[in-house]
Each structure stands twice: as structure tokens, then as C-alpha cells.
Write a protein that holds these residues in place. Structure first.
Motif, short mmCIF file in Angstrom:
data_model
loop_
_atom_site.label_atom_id
_atom_site.label_comp_id
_atom_site.label_asym_id
_atom_site.label_seq_id
_atom_site.Cartn_x
_atom_site.Cartn_y
_atom_site.Cartn_z
N ASP A 315 0.81 -1.22 0.00
CA ASP A 315 0.00 0.00 0.00
C ASP A 315 0.84 1.27 0.00
N LYS A 316 2.12 1.14 -0.35
CA LYS A 316 3.02 2.30 -0.39
C LYS A 316 3.82 2.30 -1.69
N MET A 317 4.34 3.47 -2.04
CA MET A 317 5.21 3.56 -3.20
C MET A 317 6.63 3.13 -2.82
N GLU A 318 7.16 3.74 -1.78
CA GLU A 318 8.52 3.43 -1.36
C GLU A 318 8.59 2.05 -0.72
N GLY A 319 9.59 1.29 -1.10
CA GLY A 319 9.75 -0.05 -0.55
C GLY A 319 8.87 -1.09 -1.19
N ASN A 320 8.10 -0.68 -2.19
CA ASN A 320 7.22 -1.59 -2.93
C ASN A 320 7.94 -1.99 -4.22
N PRO A 321 8.39 -3.24 -4.34
CA PRO A 321 9.26 -3.62 -5.46
C PRO A 321 8.58 -3.63 -6.82
N VAL A 322 7.25 -3.62 -6.89
CA VAL A 322 6.60 -3.62 -8.21
C VAL A 322 6.14 -2.23 -8.61
N CYS A 323 6.28 -1.26 -7.72
CA CYS A 323 5.73 0.08 -7.95
C CYS A 323 6.78 1.02 -8.54
N THR A 324 6.44 1.67 -9.65
CA THR A 324 7.32 2.68 -10.24
C THR A 324 7.46 3.85 -9.28
N GLN A 325 8.70 4.26 -9.06
CA GLN A 325 8.97 5.38 -8.16
C GLN A 325 8.83 6.69 -8.94
N VAL A 326 7.81 7.46 -8.59
CA VAL A 326 7.48 8.68 -9.33
C VAL A 326 7.69 9.89 -8.43
N ASP A 327 8.23 10.94 -8.99
CA ASP A 327 8.47 12.18 -8.24
C ASP A 327 7.19 13.01 -8.25
N TRP A 328 6.21 12.54 -7.47
CA TRP A 328 4.93 13.24 -7.43
C TRP A 328 5.07 14.61 -6.79
N ASP A 329 4.17 15.52 -7.16
CA ASP A 329 4.13 16.85 -6.55
C ASP A 329 3.44 16.80 -5.19
N THR A 330 3.79 17.75 -4.35
CA THR A 330 3.05 17.97 -3.11
C THR A 330 2.30 19.28 -3.27
N ASN A 331 1.00 19.20 -3.45
CA ASN A 331 0.19 20.38 -3.71
C ASN A 331 -1.10 20.29 -2.88
N PRO A 332 -1.06 20.80 -1.64
CA PRO A 332 -2.24 20.69 -0.75
C PRO A 332 -3.50 21.31 -1.34
N GLU A 333 -3.34 22.39 -2.13
CA GLU A 333 -4.50 23.05 -2.72
C GLU A 333 -5.19 22.14 -3.73
N TYR A 334 -4.41 21.50 -4.58
CA TYR A 334 -4.98 20.58 -5.57
C TYR A 334 -5.65 19.39 -4.87
N LEU A 335 -4.95 18.84 -3.89
CA LEU A 335 -5.48 17.68 -3.19
C LEU A 335 -6.80 18.01 -2.49
N ALA A 336 -6.83 19.16 -1.84
CA ALA A 336 -8.06 19.57 -1.13
C ALA A 336 -9.21 19.79 -2.10
N ALA A 337 -8.91 20.37 -3.26
CA ALA A 337 -9.95 20.61 -4.26
C ALA A 337 -10.51 19.29 -4.79
N TRP A 338 -9.65 18.33 -4.96
CA TRP A 338 -10.08 17.02 -5.50
C TRP A 338 -10.91 16.24 -4.50
#
Length: 551
Positions: A315-338
Motif C-alpha cells: 500500500d506504499k510507493m517506497e519499498g514496494n518492489p513492483v511500484c514505479t517510483q514517481v516524483d509526485w508533486d506535493t500540492n495541498p490546494e490541488y489535493l483539497a480541491a479534488w
């Protein structure tokens, strides 16, 4: 698993620990509890790790309470009652073992990491108190450990590989009937006059919820409602045979699928019962096939359960061997709007903020999130739309943030399915065609050109003509005035320009994939992309538990 103890052959005092399997039908652990039993205590524990107001939304709480009430009602017909206890299982059980002089504990096997760790602790405590422990597999159709064993100790990473493994295992076991009154004639459940005070089912108010803003309960919790819905769906034999998930509508005003998923999540409905009822309808008829059929949907559930067991940090990106490591943005305004009605507060907790409005400015997205908040359920393609929009499609926010919101709001918020589907929709694992992006406008139009779905969930926009309801910002000022909604004042402008940002994000995803390929080339033994699964360590949490009783 059946631990040996000195009480074998004697009449037991047994606790049956209800967790997810909130039903009487196809409940082999409950049947095991009744075997050689003189006193039965059916127990449900409100574990604060799983059930608290920062993780569980009001609709999900209401569904759970409905499940418990229905279960208690069914137990009453067997001259028994449900005992609801609050606290940590490792603290609750030693007290109950002593108070009730318990000699046996039964429960349904659970594959989630927390559950496995919890059950290991409880099993150890039970042994210390001389309590026999029996658990059975019935939340899933198949034994997840067996699937991984058949795949050389790895979790299958593709649906086709998963189905190949199942061919070696064979058909699922048939479900067993619910206990009848004659099965409990020699079994007593000691209840005091203060039972409801001491062990009663809490109300939403007891749990600290304001119910004044609660909407209609479209999907009541409980086994009886689950079986009623199953019967209702199975009566549509032609529909069952022709069912293909991609052909159903994400924005129909009434659900275009079975909506049995919440009942499977809480175990009000046995997955095996569902499987074999569909099998009966298929008998002798031409029907759709997996992955799109109803059987196919149950197998998707199994697929993600196997992945959740076999893949570390699933259930996590880091330490998950099948999950692509993506440099996601941290944008509280976008997240709150969604996320609409969810606010981020101190201590990384989630609370309901009734003052927030749907505010991405994309009506299809906002309508979906409004339905989710109001009803606790949205169609799978609607989930696809908002998940893609939050992650790789538009807002470039980490899929883990969406996973938290869905866990809070969805009636069928299932740990393994939630994590797996968010990785799929963000193109982080399982699905890798990152250049295929859902349009927050075109997808809804395909099945609802008039925007009736938007009008239902966003009544502010209901007077917009069909040609503008998906893109109200394009409407002339005079049209907006006539509709009584000025974009930018009464309803927000789009938070992003999809046509522009989606192209930029495709390039960002391309870079993440290129980095993954480069890292794999440097460390080929660590790359999951070419493998059929991720091999588990020989001594997993599951292995440390006592061997399961597969009788």
C-alpha cells in the motif's frame, strides 16, 4: 489450523471472533466454533487501529453498524447474541478468556499485514491461556498462500498468469449452509440483563458523529440485504450472462453493476456463494468470460489479494518492489480541491469539513466525488476517472493520498483492492500504458450526453444546456446568467487545463519509466518488470502463524 490442547473431546466454551465475515452462511470458522461447544460467545471487537473516526467515514460506519445489527438479529434466531467490545484485541482477549473461562477461539483468516500481525499476537496469548485456536479460509475464494506457492513463492503480477495458476488449483470449494437452530440446541450463550449496556452495538451518535446531514442510506449493511441483492441480481439471468464490466455506465442515475462489493468487503456475502450462484446461472448458457464477466470481477478481487499477500509494502510507493517510483508533486490546494469534503489537519488526520465544496472546476470529476461523499459508492469507471485525474492525468499527486480518501469514504474500501487499483490507475504497477489518459470531459459524455448525472449531484449546474454542462466555463456569460451560475464566482474555473497538463504529465511519466528501466539495467536482480512475481522471504508473517487447518 487447529492447535492441540487438553480440551480435545470435551465440551468447549468458545469465542467466535467476527471480523470481516459478518454473516452466518458459508462461515466454516463459525461451524467449527459450534463443534463440541457448550457455551458460545460471538464477539466483534471495535479495534481502534481499524475503527476510528480519522480512518472511517460516517457512511462506512453506518454500513458497519447495519452489518452488526443484522448479525445480532440472525444470532438471536439461534438463541445467541453478538458481544461488541471496544479495545485492542491483545488487551481484550486475555480478560475475556479469564472472565468466560474460554477454551476455544475461532475466526476467519485475514491476509492483511496488520491482521496477520494481530492474529499472531492473539494466537500466542490464547496458547498462554490454554485456549485452542481454529481459523478457516472463507473471505476469499481461494487460499492466497496456495496461489503463491503454486507460482514458485511469488505473487502473480498479471491477471493471465494468475488465471493460469488457478487452473492448477481447480474449482473453488462449495459454500456451506448457515447453522440452523438444531445445530445450536445444546449450545448456550450466557447473556445478562445488562447485555445491551455492556456489549451492545453503538449508534453513530455514540461514535461521535453528527447525523443531521446524513443522506439516504442506499446500500444498507448486513447479510440479509446482501443475500436479497444477490437474489435480485441472479434473477436477471440474461443480464448476468451478458455482463461485461467495461460496457456498464459510470454515470447512470442508478447503479449499472451489482453493488455487491461492500457486502463482499465486510463479508456479509461470501465470495464463494457469489461465485457458485453465478455458475448456476451460467449453466448451459452462452456467457461472458473473465476478465470482464462477473466471475472475472471476483477473480480481480482474488488477484489483488494475492498481490497484497506476496508484495512487501503493497500500500506504499517506497519499498514496494513492483511500484514505479514517481516524483509526485506535493500540492495541498490541488489535493483539497479534488477530495472535496476532506480537510488535511494536524497529525496527518482526516476529518469531514462540511463547508468545503466540489471545486476542481471539472463537473464530471466534482459530481463523482460528491456522489462518493454522499453515498459511499461510485462506479469503477468513475473511480478510474477521478484516480487518473488526481495522479498521472492532471494533478500529479501521489496515489497514496487518493488511497487514503477512498479508504475513508468508500463502503467497499478494501485494503488490497484499494492499493492495487490506485497503483493500476496511476500506472505505477500492473498497468503500464501511461500515455492512455482519461479525459475528465469526454469520458462522461460517452454515456450521459445530457449531463443528467452532473445535474443530480451538482444541482448548481442543472440549468446549463447539455452542450456546456461538462465545460461550463465555455458557456457565454449570458448562458451562465440564465443558468444562475457564474463560473469563477458560483462555481470555480477549472483547476487545470487538461489538454495542456495531461501532455506535460505524460512526459513526466515517460521519464519515471526511463529511470526505472535504467535502474533495472544496473540491478537486474531487483527488477520486477520482467518477472511473474515477487518472491517472498521464506519466513513470512504467515509462515510464523500456525499451519492452517484445511479440512
Amino acid at each position: 489450523m487447529s492447535a492441540s490442547n487438553v480440551f480435545t473431546g470435551m465440551a468447549h466454551t468458545c469465542i467466535h471472533w467476527f471480523r470481516k465475515g459478518l454473516r452466518l452462511h458459508d462461515n466454516p470458522a463459525l461451524v467449527a466454533a459450534l463443534r463440541d461447544c457448550k457455551e458460545l460467545y460471538p464477539v466483534f471487537i471495535l479495534d481502534p487501529y481499524l475503527y476510528n473516526n480519522t480512518l472511517v467515514g460516517i457512511n462506512r460506519w453506518r454500513f458497519l453498524i447495519g452489518c452488526l445489527k443484522d448479525l445480532d438479529c440472525s444470532l438471536r434466531k439461534l438463541n445467541s447474541r453478538l458481544f461488541v467490545v471496544r479495545g485492542k484485541p491483545e488487551e481484550v482477549f486475555p480478560k475475556l478468556f479469564q472472565k468466560w473461562k474460554v477454551t476455544k477461539l475461532t475466526y476467519e483468516y485475514d491476509t492483511e499485514p496488520y491482521s496477520l500481525s494481530r492474529d499472531k499476537t492473539v494466537t500466542t496469548l490464547a496458547k498462554e491461556h490454554g485456549v485452542e485456536v481454529v481459523y478457516k479460509i472463507s473471505h476469499t475464494i481461494h487460499d492466497m498462500d496456495r496461489i503463491i506457492e503454486e507460482n514458485n513463492g511469488k505473487a502473480p503480477l498479471t491477471y493471465n498468469r494468475f488465471r493460469t495458476i488457478l487452473k492448477t488449483i481447480g474449482n473453488p470449494k462449495k459454500p456451506i449452509p448457515a447453522p440452523a437452530i438444531e445445530d445450536t440446541k445444546d449450545v448456550k450463550t450466557p447473556c445478562s440483563e445488562n447485555h445491551d449496556k455492556n456489549y451492545g452495538i453503538p449508534t453513530l451518535e455514540d461514535l461521535g458523529h453528527d447525523t443531521t446531514t446524513l443522506g439516504e442510506e442506499k446500500f444498507p449493511g448486513g447479510e440479509q440485504e446482501a443475500l436479497r441483492r444477490l437474489d435480485e441480481n441472479m434473477e436477471r439471468k440474461d443480464w448476468v450472462c451478458k455482463f461485461e464490466k467495461p460496457q456498464t455506465s459510470p454515470n447512470s442515475l442508478s447503479p449499472s453493476t451489482t453493488v455487491l462489493s461492500p457486502y463482499l468487503t465486510f463479508g456479509c456475502l461470501s465470495a464463494r456463494t457469489f461465485w457458485w450462484r453465478v455458475t448456476e446461472v451460467y449453466q448451459g448458457k452462452k456467457h461472458s468470460e473473465p476478465p470482464v464477466s462477473l466471475h472475472g470481477q471476483l477473480l480481480w478481487r482474488e488477484f489483488y489479494y494475492a498481490a497484497g499477500v506476496g508484495i512487501p509494502n503493497f500500500d506504499k510507493m517506497e519499498g514496494n518492489p513492483v511500484c514505479t517510483q514517481v516524483d509526485w508533486d506535493t500540492n495541498p490546494e490541488y489535493l483539497a480541491a479534488w477530495r472535496e469534503l476532506i480537510s488535511w489537519i494536524i497529525n496527518v488526520s482526516w476529518v469531514l469539513c462540511m463547508s468545503c465544496k466540489a471545486r476542481t472546476g471539472l463537473p464530471f470529476i466534482d459530481a463523482i466525488m460528491t456522489q462518493l461523499r454522499q453515498e459511499g459508492w461510485i462506479h469503477h469507471l468513475a473511480r478510474h476517472a477521478v484516480a487518473c485525474f488526481l495522479t498521472r492525468g492532471d494533478l500529479w499527486i501521489n496515489w497514496e493520498e487518493g488511497q487514503k480518501v477512498f479508504e475513508y469514504l468508500l463502503l467497499d474500501g478494501d485494503w488490497a483492492l484499494n492499493a492495487g487499483n490506485w497503483q493500476w490507475l496511476s500506472a505505477s504497477a500492473f498497468f503500464h500504458q501511461y500515455f492512455r489518459v482519461y479525459s475528465p470531459v469526454a469520458l462522461g459524455k460517452k454515456t450521459d450526453k445530457n449531463g443528467d448525472y452532473i445535474k443530480k449531484y451538482l444541482p448548481l449546474l442543472k440549468k446549463f444546456p447539455a452542450q456546456y454542462i461538462y465545460e461550463p466555463w465555455k458557456a457565454p456569460r449570458s448562458v451562465q446568467q440564465a443558468a444562475g451560475c457564474i463560473v469563477g464566482t458560483d462555481y470555480p474555473q477549472p483547476i487545470v487545463q487538461h489538454e495542456v497538463i495531461s501532455k506535460k504529465n505524460i512526459q513526466r511519466m515517460k521519464l519515471a519509466y526511463a529511470k526505472r528501466s535504467a535502474d533495472s539495467a544496473e540491478s537486474p536482480n531487483e527488477s520486477p518488470s520482467k518477472k511473474q512475481g515477487v518472491k517472498r522471504k521464506a519466513k513470512s508473517v504467515i509462515d510464523m502463524l500456525q499451519k492452517k487447518d484445511k479440512k
